[in-house]
Structure formats: structure tokens, C-alpha cells
Scaffold this motif. Structure first.
Motif, PDB file in Angstrom:
ATOM      1  N   GLY A  22       1.918 -10.814  -2.443  1.00  0.00           N
ATOM      2  CA  GLY A  22       1.086  -9.610  -2.512  1.00  0.00           C
ATOM      3  C   GLY A  22      -0.111  -9.729  -1.610  1.00  0.00           C
ATOM      4  N   GLY A  23      -0.189  -8.859  -0.668  1.00  0.00           N
ATOM      5  CA  GLY A  23      -1.301  -8.905   0.271  1.00  0.00           C
ATOM      6  C   GLY A  23      -2.393  -7.976  -0.143  1.00  0.00           C
ATOM      7  N   GLY A  24      -3.508  -8.130   0.444  1.00  0.00           N
ATOM      8  CA  GLY A  24      -4.597  -7.213   0.185  1.00  0.00           C
ATOM      9  C   GLY A  24      -4.363  -5.915   0.915  1.00  0.00           C
ATOM     10  N   GLY A  25      -5.128  -4.928   0.548  1.00  0.00           N
ATOM     11  CA  GLY A  25      -4.993  -3.646   1.219  1.00  0.00           C
ATOM     12  C   GLY A  25      -5.509  -3.753   2.633  1.00  0.00           C
ATOM     13  N   THR A  70      -0.280  -2.455   9.604  1.00  0.00           N
ATOM     14  CA  THR A  70       0.848  -2.745   8.709  1.00  0.00           C
ATOM     15  C   THR A  70       1.598  -1.453   8.447  1.00  0.00           C
ATOM     16  OG1 THR A  70      -0.428  -4.470   7.620  1.00  0.00           O
ATOM     17  CG2 THR A  70       1.508  -3.656   6.432  1.00  0.00           C
ATOM     18  N   VAL A  72       3.817   0.863   6.434  1.00  0.00           N
ATOM     19  CA  VAL A  72       4.209   1.049   5.029  1.00  0.00           C
ATOM     20  C   VAL A  72       5.061   2.318   4.950  1.00  0.00           C
ATOM     21  CG1 VAL A  72       3.410   1.339   2.650  1.00  0.00           C
ATOM     22  CG2 VAL A  72       2.002   0.072   4.285  1.00  0.00           C
ATOM     23  N   GLN A  86      -4.060   7.270  -5.257  1.00  0.00           N
ATOM     24  CA  GLN A  86      -4.718   6.294  -4.394  1.00  0.00           C
ATOM     25  C   GLN A  86      -6.042   6.828  -3.843  1.00  0.00           C
ATOM     26  OE1 GLN A  86      -1.591   5.197  -1.669  1.00  0.00           O
ATOM     27  NE2 GLN A  86      -0.664   3.802  -3.136  1.00  0.00           N
ATOM     28  N   SER A  91      -8.218   3.653  -2.759  1.00  0.00           N
ATOM     29  CA  SER A  91      -7.434   2.631  -2.058  1.00  0.00           C
ATOM     30  C   SER A  91      -6.285   3.249  -1.266  1.00  0.00           C
ATOM     31  CB  SER A  91      -6.888   1.615  -3.066  1.00  0.00           C
ATOM     32  OG  SER A  91      -5.980   2.263  -3.929  1.00  0.00           O
TER      33      SER A  91
ATOM     34  N   PHE B 129      -4.869   3.350 -12.961  1.00  0.00           N
ATOM     35  CA  PHE B 129      -4.973   2.802 -11.615  1.00  0.00           C
ATOM     36  C   PHE B 129      -6.374   2.238 -11.386  1.00  0.00           C
ATOM     37  CE2 PHE B 129      -5.789   3.171  -7.061  1.00  0.00           C
ATOM     38  CZ  PHE B 129      -4.656   2.604  -6.519  1.00  0.00           C
ATOM     39  N   ASN B 139      -1.602  -3.547  -6.362  1.00  0.00           N
ATOM     40  CA  ASN B 139      -0.838  -4.174  -5.288  1.00  0.00           C
ATOM     41  C   ASN B 139      -0.350  -5.575  -5.642  1.00  0.00           C
ATOM     42  OD1 ASN B 139       0.327  -3.731  -2.851  1.00  0.00           O
ATOM     43  ND2 ASN B 139      -1.399  -4.466  -1.647  1.00  0.00           N
ATOM     44  N   GLN B 221       1.352  -1.084  -2.875  1.00  0.00           N
ATOM     45  CA  GLN B 221       1.191  -0.459  -1.563  1.00  0.00           C
ATOM     46  C   GLN B 221       1.679  -1.347  -0.432  1.00  0.00           C
ATOM     47  OE1 GLN B 221      -2.990   0.604  -1.421  1.00  0.00           O
ATOM     48  NE2 GLN B 221      -2.830   1.203  -3.553  1.00  0.00           N
ATOM     49  N   ASP B 222       1.627  -2.631  -0.646  1.00  0.00           N
ATOM     50  CA  ASP B 222       2.032  -3.553   0.404  1.00  0.00           C
ATOM     51  C   ASP B 222       3.563  -3.606   0.459  1.00  0.00           C
ATOM     52  OD1 ASP B 222       2.680  -5.907   1.846  1.00  0.00           O
ATOM     53  OD2 ASP B 222       0.662  -6.657   1.486  1.00  0.00           O
ATOM     54  N   PRO B 223       4.154  -3.448   1.653  1.00  0.00           N
ATOM     55  CA  PRO B 223       5.624  -3.479   1.738  1.00  0.00           C
ATOM     56  C   PRO B 223       6.212  -4.767   1.159  1.00  0.00           C
ATOM     57  CG  PRO B 223       4.644  -2.974   3.879  1.00  0.00           C
ATOM     58  CD  PRO B 223       3.513  -3.250   2.956  1.00  0.00           C
ATOM     59  N   VAL B 225       5.463  -6.326  -1.505  1.00  0.00           N
ATOM     60  CA  VAL B 225       5.538  -6.430  -2.976  1.00  0.00           C
ATOM     61  C   VAL B 225       6.330  -5.274  -3.605  1.00  0.00           C
ATOM     62  CG1 VAL B 225       3.435  -7.778  -3.274  1.00  0.00           C
ATOM     63  CG2 VAL B 225       3.296  -5.299  -3.280  1.00  0.00           C
TER      64      VAL B 225
END
Lengths: 435, 280
Positions: A22-25, A70, A72, A86, A91, B129, B139, B221-223, B225
Motif C-alpha cells: 500500500g503506497g501513499g497517495g 502514477t 490509476v 474522496q 484525498s 472515509f 488506501n 486508491q493505489d493500483p 492495493v
């Protein structure tokens, strides 16, 4: 027991791997020396379009080590639910792909950045003003702003079975000499014989199609006076409704089986020759080119002419979230992504029309093959759809217009009753948005 | 021999009904397989074919080439397994208490469990959220697991307390008379009888989590995950127009992990259902 232990171990390893990835936004502020990270929510979904999008992002990332994007992938069906949450949670992705009707509400709520002062001159000049009009909205405080860069547009053309068209002996229309609605009706009647219908109108989602075509006769469906917007259904608005209804129930030249179907659903019957013509967005050519059986000949006919050939334009857009930490970098990326040659690639991949003047001249989208020449020529008739500017249009569309138009086309109510409900019920909806 | 034949004839309608039921149940899977192996031309025919005339693996190549299906399935599996196990672990003691101790608080709790099911997800998704964001869980898969557990728990609780009630309290009383502590009577007497209920609840929680889309859509949101339902949605375009071939291929692959899970767990479900059915 060993099996159970192995499964448990596998689950733990998988969890660690999955959770660890899991990456950060992409909206985090970059530390000194680190590249700026942007998230780009794209709605590309067709194979060629997906490839074009990914390739352009790769190109950008390679050429701009200081600004890494990135990719998405989202989906059209639920992008607005996703964005509402969001945006509210602060976010949202930095760069957002959407269509122009969705932007008005987000702009009024302050979720999108006004790009007026950020647009580079060459990008602004390359896209004609009617396209910019589709993304120019009130900011909710009475000031107009530009809330996206329009890059792909859709017009309504007619996809026709060439053999049936030739056999009917009708004049084949060209972009210079399109059919009038009268000629179209006559042609549909001539092609209706031996179990074959002249045309099919898939009207599961009838609103945008009807409203865009209504501009052929000057039908706007909304009027604004003294700062108040109301629904209007007069003779101009009724014209296209009545003509489609006549084909279905008076001339009986339209296939009744298609009425309740979605845009692409009638295609199998089309290939089988159950009907001769399918009014559809230009993008549907992709499915026909991919699916049509060997030997099936089809042509793209230009948009119809009423008092004009104008159609309401809805554009696909790239916007920047108001909360983005890197709006300037996001704008740089958008400028690259939507330059002329890149727009041509994106348009080709999505089988849509580019807004860029340079892209529209690209030989790959002016060829006769698959009706590209006719499709690209139709862009000149696109004008901003009046409903785009109406705050509350989405609710009017889903709660009032969709059921009313479905009932009218199914011959369950008269045109006067349909008009009455569109106006009275519609104004009640709009009222709430104008308090 | 004649008797056997007569029995077979008598049972023929049962076998026929069973076969029809199996065909009915298998239809979506067979259709999925058939669609996944068809060319775009064959898929768009007005007269559909059961067996593809020119079977192709191109749809599988497209699906796997464009999307990280294996990664998404792994993440979905991990989330669903964790969510279902945690749900049952939390729900089981609560269900026991709800079933065995009758009081006003208990009745209110049961009422609340039911009421909590009527809130539409969309109503609570924004505050949820924001809570997750403040906890730095947006995320992340742990964030999604927590949400899935939270939303599966009420119904799991409801299911399990029904199973607990079905176990006669007299059994525990008899165990107490024999000198067993309450903990011992729960673990040795009640727990084995609850096994089918636990397995059924586990399956329910697993399926809920495995198929869940809306929360995953807004939380992840991250592809890297994203879970399987999000990945499958990428084959659908505007106005419901879908790339049927790759979607069918991807969906077919998506069923495999859950089929394996069911295969592992179904024996326990069956043996649990049989437990205590026969005296002696």
C-alpha cells in the motif's frame, strides 16, 4: 495439520506482501530531492485506449524524473461516487479524467481547481472555444471558471448496413450534404420490408441522446431568465421526440425490440440484418469494426439535419483537484498528455473525436476506413449542450426525464403529458438547486 | 435385482430433478467459460452458441495482460479470509451472550443489530472515509478489513445467536452437573454443536467481503492495493458497454480462489450438519 499450517503460513505471507504494497497517495508534499508524485485517475477502458494512456504516462515519467505520475484506472460506472467521497475526504487524485456534465456540480462545490490562469497558451489556442465552453462553469459564487481541459468529444452519427442501404436506392448522405430528418424517415420507411426494420432506437438511457439531437431543431430544454433556470418543452424540443416516436409507432419503421436496450445491445440483431440503421455515438464504430461478421459491410452516415446540423457536445475532460499539492506540475502533465499528437492517439484509441485542431488533422483519424472521415467531420457541428450548465441536471435526468422519455417512447403517455411532467416535475427539482 | 431396478425407476424423477438443479446452478459458470473462449464476432451473434466454434485464449491474454488479476485476487483472498475469521471470532462470544442471557440490554442490542442493517452504505461512507483517513488507514488493506468486519458483524452476530439458541441449555446444565466449568461446557459441549453455524457464518462473511465493491472503491486508491471487484469493473465502459470477452475471462479466474476456499471448508460444513443428527 500440515496442510492447515501451510495455508496459515501462506495467508500470513500474502497478507504481509499485500499490506506492504500500500503506497501513499500521490498528493503528499515531496521532500527535497524527491520527485513530485501525482496520481492520475484515468477512465480509459478499451484495449487501444488503455495502451495509449499507459504509453503516454510512461513517456512522461521517463522524460520527467522530477514529476512522477502514477496511473490509476477507474471506471465510468462509479467514478462520481468515488470522487464525491474522496473530494469530501480531501484525498482525491491530482489529475482526474471525467466527462463535462459531471464537472458543474464539483466546480460549484469547490472541489475542482479553476484552470483559467494556468492553461498554457498553446494548449488553449489548439482547442476551439465551443469545446472550452463545455468546461466553463459557475464556481458556486457567481464567477465563471474553467474546470477541465476538454479532449475527446462524441457526436451522434448513423451506422448503417451498406447492402440494405444500397438495396433501398436512397441517396447516400455525405458530411457536405447530410440527410434531413425527413429524408432519414423516408429512407427508414423504404428499408422497412421483409421483416427488416429501417432503424433501431435503443433508448434505455434516452436523455443525453434525445437532448443532444434536439439541438437539430433548436431544442434547448432549459431556459434562464433573471438568473433562474427552468425547464422548457415547446415546439422546438418536441420535434425530435415526436419524430422518433413516429418512427416507432406511426411509420413502424423502427424496431420495437431495441427500444428498451442499451446502446450496444442491438448490435447482434444489426449484424443479422434485423434493422438497417443504428443512430449511435461515434465510439460505437469500434465495436462494429471488432465484432461484425466477415462479409458484413457497414458505413458511417453523418449527423442529421433539422433546421441546423448542430448537436449538443459533451466532452471528456482532465481536471485538477482543488486540494492537489502540486497543481502546476499537474498542469504540465496535462499539457503534455493532451498535446495535438497525443490527443490523436487518445482519440484513435477511444474511437472518439479530438478537440485539438492539430489532432483533428492527423491522417489516422481522417481516413475513410471505419468511417473516420465522416466521424471527424461531424465535430464541426458540436456546440455546448445547454443542459451542461444547469445545476441539478443530473437529478432532473435520473428522476424526471429518464422515466418520462422511456414512457413516451414506449407510447404509454402522450407528448403533451410528457412535456407537462418534464416541465412541472423538473422545475420542482431545479427549484431546490436555486435557493 | 428386480428390487434394485424398481428402486432405480422410482428414483429416476429425483435424479432428473437433481440433474436439472445442477445444470441450473452451473449455468452461469458454463456460460462464463463459453464466453471467455469466444471471438468478438462469435460473441456478438444474435444466435448464441454454447460451444465456441473457434475457441480462443485471446480474452485471457488481454485480461491478464492489461490487469494484475493474480495480485488483485490474492489481495481479495487475504482481505476476505481475515475479515471472515475476525468477524466470527468477535461475533461468537457476543452471540453466545445474546442467546443465553436474556435482559433488556440484550433485547436492545438485538434490536440495534437489526436496525443497523437498514442504513444504506452510501449514507455512512463519507464519515467512515474521514475516520479511516484520520487513522491513516485509507488506501490500506487493514483499513478495508476493518470496514468489512464492521459491516458483516451485525448479521454474523444475528446468524450465530440463532445457532446458539438451537443448542439446548440443558446440555450445558448436564455438563455442569458432571462437574464441568462453564468454559469447559462451552468448549467441549456447545462449540462442536455450533460448528456448522460457525462455518455457515464464515462463508457468509467471506462472500460478503469477497464481493464487496463500494467501500473498496473509495478506500483503495493505489493500483497496488486494489481488490478483485475493482479490477473487474475496469472492463466496463460508459452506459454499461462492456468488453465481454476479457471480463468473462477475468471473472472466471476470479471464481477460482473462492471455489478453493469452498472446497476446503465444505467438508466441515457437511460434517457439522451431520453432527448430533443420530442418537447413540
Amino acid at each position: 495439520m500440515r496442510m492447515k499450517s501451510a495455508l496459515a503460513a501462506a495467508a500470513i505471507v500474502a497478507l504481509a506482501a499485500a499490506c506492504g504494497s500500500g503506497g501513499g497517495g500521490g498528493d503528499e508534499a515531496a521532500k527535497p530531492g524527491e520527485p513530485v508524485k501525482l496520481n492520475f485517475l484515468s477512465l480509459a477502458w478499451q484495449k487501444e485506449s488503455l495502451a495509449a494512456n499507459k504509453q503516454l504516462v510512461e513517456e512522461w515519467n521517463k522524460a520527467n524524473p522530477g514529476i512522477q505520475v502514477t496511473y490509476v484506472q477507474g471506471s465510468w460506472d462509479n467514478v462520481n461516487d468515488q470522487l464525491v467521497t474522496q473530494f469530501a475526504g480531501g484525498s482525491a487524485p491530482d489529475v482526474i479524467h471525467n466527462d463535462s456534465p459531471a464537472l458543474a456540480g464539483f466546480a460549484a462545490d469547490g472541489y475542482l481547481l479553476d484552470l483559467s490562469d494556468k492553461l498554457p497558451a498553446d494548449l488553449k489556442a489548439d482547442i476551439p472555444q465551443p469545446a472550452w465552453d463545455t468546461v466553463t462553469f459557475d464556481d458556486g459564487k457567481g464567477k465563471q471558471g474553467v474546470y477541465g481541459v476538454p479532449f475527446l468529444q462524441e457526436s451522434q452519427v448513423i451506422i448503417a448496413n451498406k447492402k440494405l442501404l444500397d438495396a433501398a436506392g436512397v441517396r447516400v448522405p455525405t458530411p457536405g450534404q447530410p440527410w434531413t430528418w425527413d429524408e432519414f424517415s423516408e429512407a427508414a420507411k423504404k428499408m422497412t420490408k421483409d421483416g427488416t426494420f429501417g432503424v433501431a432506437w435503443p433508448m434505455k438511457s434516452p436523455v443525453n441522446k434525445t437532448l443532444n439531437l434536439a439541438l437539430n431543431f433548436g431544442g434547448t430544454f432549459f431556459q434562464t431568465a433573471e438568473g433562474k433556470t427552468t425547464v422548457k418543452v415547446g415546439p422546438e424540443e418536441k420535434e425530435v421526440l415526436q419524430r422518433i416516436h413516429d418512427q416507432l409507432h406511426k411509420d413502424k419503421s423502427a424496431d420495437p425490440a431495441a427500444l428498451g436496450q442499451g446502446t450496444a445491445d442491438p448490435l447482434p440483431a444489426f449484424y443479422k440484418g434485423k434493422f438497417a440503421m443504428l443512430p449511435a455515438g461515434v465510439y460505437l464504430r469500434q465495436q462494429v469494426a471488432e465484432q461484425a461478421p466477415d462479409g458484413f459491410e457497414w458505413v458511417t452516415l453523418p449527423p442529421l439535419k433539422g433546421t441546423t446540423t448542430q448537436q449538443g457536445a459533451v466532452s471528456q475532460t482532465l481536471s485538477i483537484a482543488q486540494d492537489s499539492k502540486h497543481p502546476d506540475e499537474a498542469m504540465k502533465f496535462i499539457s503534455f498528455f493532451l498535446n495535438g499528437p497525443n490527443q490523436a492517439k487518445l482519440a484513435k484509441g477511444d474511437w472518439l473525436l479530438p478537440t485539438s485542431v492539430k489532432a483533428a488533422a492527423d491522417p489516422s483519424i481522417t481516413t475513410k476506413e471505419d468511417g473516420w472521415d465522416v466521424a471527424t467531420a461531424s465535430a464541426k457541428d458540436l456546440v455546448v449542450a445547454p443542459f451542461l450548465k444547469v445545476n441539478g441536471f443530473d437529478e432532473w435526468k435520473s428522476k424526471v426525464a429518464t422515466p418520462v422519455l422511456q414512457e413516451y417512447y414506449a407510447n404509454k403517455i402522450t407528448i403533451d403529458e410528457a412535456a407537462k411532467r418534464l416541465v412541472e416535475d423538473g422545475n420542482q427539482v431545479l427549484e431546490r438547486y436555486q435557493r | 435385482m428386480n428390487g434394485k431396478k424398481a428402486g432405480g425407476v422410482r428414483r429416476a424423477p429425483q435424479y432428473l430433478a437433481l440433474a436439472a438443479y445442477i445444470v441450473f446452478l452451473a449455468f452461469p459458470l458454463v456460460w462464463l467459460l463459453s464466453t471467455a473462449l469466444k471471438t468478438p464476432q462469435e460473441m456478438a451473434q444474435a444466435d448464441p452458441t454454447w460451444i465456441p466454434r473457434e475457441p480462443t485464449l485471446a480474452n485471457f491474454a488481454d485480461a491478464f495482460g492489461e490487469q494484475d488479476l493474480v495480485g488483485a485476487a490474492t489481495r481479495s483472498l487475504v482481505v476476505a479470509l481475515l475479515a471472515s475469521v475476525i468477524t466470527v471470532v468477535i461475533a461468537l462470544p457476543a452471540a453466545y451472550a445474546m442467546a443465553r442471557y436474556r435482559s433488556l440490554v440484550n433485547r436492545i442490542a438485538i434490536g440495534w443489530v437489526l436496525v443497523s442493517q437498514v442504513f444504506p452504505f452510501i449514507l455512512i461512507i463519507i464519515p467512515l472515509f474521514m475516520i479511516l483517513r484520520d487513522m491513516d488507514l485509507v488506501n490500506t488493506l487493514p483499513g478495508l478489513v476493518i470496514v468489512h468486519v464492521t459491516f458483516t458483524l451485525p448479521f454474523a452476530l444475528w446468524m450465530l445467536q440463532g445457532y446458539v439458541r438451537a443448542v439446548p441449555p440443558e446440555l450445558e446444565e448436564a455438563a455442569a452437573v458432571d462437574g464441568a466449568t462453564r468454559l469447559r461446557s462451552i468448549t467441549s459441549v456447545v462449540a462442536p454443536l455450533l460448528a456448522p453455524g460457525v462455518v455457515a457464518t464464515l462463508l457468509f462473511a467471506f462472500i460478503s467481503s469477497w464481493n464487496e465493491f463500494l467501500f473498496a472503491l473509495v478506500i483503495l486508491q493505489d493500483p497496488d492495493v486494489m481488490t478483485l471487484p475493482l479490477t473487474l469493473a475496469r472492463f466496463v465502459g460508459p452506459e454499461g458497454v462492456a468488453r465481454l470477452g476479457p471480463l468473462a475471462a477475468a471473472s472466471l479466474m476470479a471464481t477460482i480462489p473462492s471455489l478453493i476456499f469452498f472446497a476446503i471448508i465444505q467438508r466441515r460444513l457437511k460434517s457439522g450438519l451431520m453432527a448430533g443428527a443420530v442418537k447413540g
